[in-house]
Enzyme design. Structure first.
Site, PDB file in Angstrom:
ATOM      1  N   THR A  38      -3.500   5.691   3.745  1.00  0.00           N
ATOM      2  CA  THR A  38      -2.158   6.076   3.308  1.00  0.00           C
ATOM      3  C   THR A  38      -2.199   6.863   1.997  1.00  0.00           C
ATOM      4  OG1 THR A  38      -1.356   4.039   4.334  1.00  0.00           O
ATOM      5  CG2 THR A  38       0.186   5.232   2.942  1.00  0.00           C
ATOM      6  N   LYS A  43       0.834  -1.208   0.000  1.00  0.00           N
ATOM      7  CA  LYS A  43       0.000   0.000   0.000  1.00  0.00           C
ATOM      8  C   LYS A  43       0.867   1.255   0.000  1.00  0.00           C
ATOM      9  CE  LYS A  43       0.670   1.087   4.527  1.00  0.00           C
ATOM     10  NZ  LYS A  43       0.916   2.372   5.199  1.00  0.00           N
TER      11      LYS A  43
END
Length: 330
Positions: free
Chosen positions: A244, A187
């Site tokens: 994120t 990610k």
């Protein structure tokens, strides 16, 4: 649990110490820098990472690695590429201690997941990962957060769950180590791409496409390595990816944003002064995917921007003009 040591006095290690300390659980925060350790112990604050937040009295700060010898739970809050080195430098610990990793990445030299590294270096430990959408800046201020404690041993996962569970930190347990670690690592690569997208001035449509297709890439890689598909729809997959890619707290998104604005990677990293985990992980994930093989076009383009001086706009064009495909085809 009376002998908890957190290795790493950065933002995340300090945030976890604050969480435990607020519940009067004795915890030792092991810093690398003796001067900083002394300053934090004296002033009860970490001004470098979490200024203005006071450490409770149940948190001790030291730079002496000998404190790890008697730890029944050892929490690693160090950069991913230093996990093996850190474990080798620490003195031998208690038999069957809990070894809890919070770093998110893949070891660049070996392409191994970090729990595999931990098993190699500490074969007698009970290994667990604490992961999920959890910016230290919010955890340290006790804003509601949910994470996952994952271990192949259900009892270890439950013990870590009990250790960190509070009214502001909700901890779920899980057993899919591979899925949790791949989700947490890759990610960061997609967040670099999301930052590049924002830096180029593109809009919500492209951002949504990046997150969605990025999750598809992460899931493909994870499943090829034996992970459960369901994991990637959970906190350590979709949840961590969303936070994120979208948060201004994210170092990876910030780095990507500045790349999209035309800055050079070496200048960005020097100016930020903090580890951007996605940079090393991008290279490792690309090599790992190619070895399987699994097609990861976003990861490949991020690597070309990072390491091959490819124009971010050219990378976007190449992603948009690839051959037509079915959406869900692996």
């Amino acid at each position: 649990m009376t002998d908890v040591v957190i290795v790493g006095a950065g933002s995340w290690g300090t945030a976890l110490a604050l969480q435990l300390g607020a519940r009067d659980i004795p915890v030792t925060l092991l810093a690398r820098n003796p001067e900083r350790a002394w300053f934090m112990e004296k002033t009860r604050e970490n001004p470098w990472y979490l200024p203005g937040i006071k450490l409770p009295g149940s948190v001790e700060v030291t730079a002496d690695p000998a404190v790890t010898e008697k730890a029944s739970a050892l929490v690693l809050a160090v950069p991913a590429q230093t996990v093996r080195k850190t474990l080798r430098e620490l003195p031998a610990g208690q038999p069957e201690r809990m070894l809890i990793n919070t770093a998110k990445g893949l070891e660049l030299d070996s392409l191994k997941r970090l729990t595999v590294v931990m098993e190699e270096e500490c074969p007698g430990d009970r290994i667990c990962v604490l992961s999920g959408p959890s910016h230290a800046e919010e955890v340290a201020r006790f804003l509601p957060t949910a994470v996952v404690a994952a271990s192949e041993d259900p009892d270890t996962a439950r013990q870590v769950q009990e250790l960190f569970m509070s009214d502001s930190l909700r901890v779920y347990s899980g057993g899919d180590l591979t899925g949790v670690e791949i989700g947490g690592a890759v990610k960061n690569v997609i967040a670099l791409a999301a930052g590049i997208n924002a830096g180029l001035g593109f809009g919500d449509n492209s951002s949504a496409a990046l997150v969605t297709r990025g999750l598809h890439e992460i899931s493909k890689l994870g499943q090829a390595l034996g992970a459960s598909r369901e994991t990637f729809g959970g906190l350590t997959g979709l949840g961590d990816l969303v936070v994120t890619c979208g948060s201004l707290h994210s170092r990876n998104r910030t780095c990507g944003y500045r790349l999209g604005r035309g800055e050079k990677l070496e200048d960005i990293l020097a100016d930020m002064g903090m580890v951007v985990e996605g940079v090393a992980t991008a290279r490792a994930a690309r090599r790992l995917a190619e070895s399987i093989p699994v097609d990861m076009p976003i990861t490949r383009e991020v690597c070309q921007v990072l390491f091959e001086d490819k124009s971010p706009r050219e990378s976007v064009l190449d992603l948009m003009t690839r051959d037509m495909k079915e959406e869900m085809r692996l």
